[in-house]
Design a protein around this motif. Structure first.
Motif, PDB file in Angstrom:
ATOM      1  N   TRP A 180       0.840  -1.206   0.000  1.00  0.00           N
ATOM      2  CA  TRP A 180       0.000   0.000   0.000  1.00  0.00           C
ATOM      3  C   TRP A 180       0.875   1.255   0.000  1.00  0.00           C
ATOM      4  CZ3 TRP A 180      -4.956  -0.637   3.432  1.00  0.00           C
ATOM      5  CH2 TRP A 180      -5.666  -1.749   3.001  1.00  0.00           C
ATOM      6  N   TRP A 181       1.491   1.562  -1.120  1.00  0.00           N
ATOM      7  CA  TRP A 181       2.343   2.737  -1.253  1.00  0.00           C
ATOM      8  C   TRP A 181       2.333   3.181  -2.707  1.00  0.00           C
ATOM      9  CZ3 TRP A 181       6.169   2.073  -4.805  1.00  0.00           C
ATOM     10  CH2 TRP A 181       6.530   0.758  -5.105  1.00  0.00           C
TER      11      TRP A 181
ATOM     12  N   LEU B 163       7.768   9.916   2.653  1.00  0.00           N
ATOM     13  CA  LEU B 163       9.220   9.904   2.502  1.00  0.00           C
ATOM     14  C   LEU B 163       9.587  10.708   1.255  1.00  0.00           C
ATOM     15  CD1 LEU B 163       8.581   6.344   2.934  1.00  0.00           C
ATOM     16  CD2 LEU B 163      10.466   7.136   4.316  1.00  0.00           C
ATOM     17  N   ALA B 164      10.799  11.214   1.221  1.00  0.00           N
ATOM     18  CA  ALA B 164      11.259  11.962   0.054  1.00  0.00           C
ATOM     19  C   ALA B 164      12.708  11.609  -0.230  1.00  0.00           C
ATOM     20  CB  ALA B 164      11.126  13.459   0.289  1.00  0.00           C
ATOM     21  N   ALA B 165      13.066  11.679  -1.498  1.00  0.00           N
ATOM     22  CA  ALA B 165      14.446  11.466  -1.934  1.00  0.00           C
ATOM     23  C   ALA B 165      14.876  12.683  -2.733  1.00  0.00           C
ATOM     24  CB  ALA B 165      14.554  10.204  -2.778  1.00  0.00           C
TER      25      ALA B 165
ATOM     26  N   VAL C 101       3.290   6.001   2.080  1.00  0.00           N
ATOM     27  CA  VAL C 101       3.152   4.617   2.524  1.00  0.00           C
ATOM     28  C   VAL C 101       2.035   4.531   3.555  1.00  0.00           C
ATOM     29  CG1 VAL C 101       4.333   2.658   3.597  1.00  0.00           C
ATOM     30  CG2 VAL C 101       5.645   4.304   2.229  1.00  0.00           C
ATOM     31  N   VAL C 102       1.033   3.710   3.286  1.00  0.00           N
ATOM     32  CA  VAL C 102      -0.035   3.465   4.259  1.00  0.00           C
ATOM     33  C   VAL C 102       0.505   2.437   5.245  1.00  0.00           C
ATOM     34  CG1 VAL C 102      -2.402   2.677   4.602  1.00  0.00           C
ATOM     35  CG2 VAL C 102      -1.790   3.918   2.507  1.00  0.00           C
ATOM     36  N   THR C 103       0.435   2.754   6.543  1.00  0.00           N
ATOM     37  CA  THR C 103       1.019   1.859   7.546  1.00  0.00           C
ATOM     38  C   THR C 103      -0.009   1.179   8.442  1.00  0.00           C
ATOM     39  OG1 THR C 103       1.352   3.720   9.058  1.00  0.00           O
ATOM     40  CG2 THR C 103       3.205   3.127   7.614  1.00  0.00           C
TER      41      THR C 103
END
Length: 174
Positions: free
Chosen positions: A42-43, A76-78, A133-135
């Motif tokens: 799930w992302w 998150l990021a890159a 991202v679904v956690t």
């Protein structure tokens, strides 16, 4: 190659066909993971096409009545990546935001971003790829009921049992 950079949705772990809906500007379309997929899938990733300075990231969830917001998630990021990667694990993601408690009603989240150790004149954070991202999900669960109500239910209606732990500050997590 298993991964090729392109502007827009670069990859999704679930419901790939609907992933582009998050960028179309239409409030009536959206992306949601496929319920039959494992939560590990799930992302999704958004590639900005080049490195840009991002002052804030805003997530809008569908209006009430059209669905529920993600219960728990991470963003998150890159800052950059090679044009072609055989292994997506080589993207150096950094956690930029996350929920700390289950979200039940909030539909808009805004996360200000800043570059570490940057000049005071510098604003924003250098970002090329964003991963959401679904956690956690409420799938298989509904409302809290008493032990007697639980025992009276038909076995097919019982859903999942998820134990929780609570710390001294009252924070709960599965």
């Amino acid at each position: 190659y298993t991964y090729l950079m392109r502007m827009g949705i670069s990859r999704a772990g679930s419901n790939v066909a609907a992933a582009a809906n998050i960028l179309d500007g239409d409030v009536n379309t959206y992306w949601e993971p496929a319920v039959e997929d494992s939560i590990d899938a799930w992302w999704l990733e958004v590639d900005l096409g080049r490195v840009v300075s991002v002052d804030s990231l805003v997530l809008h969830f569908v209006d009430e009545g059209n669905g529920a917001p993600f219960r728990q998630f991470r963003v998150l990021a890159a800052p950059n990546q090679a044009p072609i990667l055989e292994d997506a694990g080589k993207v150096n993601f950094e956690l930029i935001a996350r929920t700390t408690a289950p979200n039940r009603v909030q539909r808009v989240f805004s996360f200000p971003l800043a570059q570490r150790q940057a000049s005071p004149e510098w604003t924003g954070k250098m970002v090329e790829t964003i991963r959401i991202v679904v956690t956690e999900t409420k799938a298989g669960r509904f409302d809290q009921i008493t032990q007697a109500e639980w025992e009276a239910l038909d076995p097919s209606d019982k859903g999942d049992v998820v134990p929780f732990i609570r710390d001294e500050d009252g924070f709960e997590e599965p």
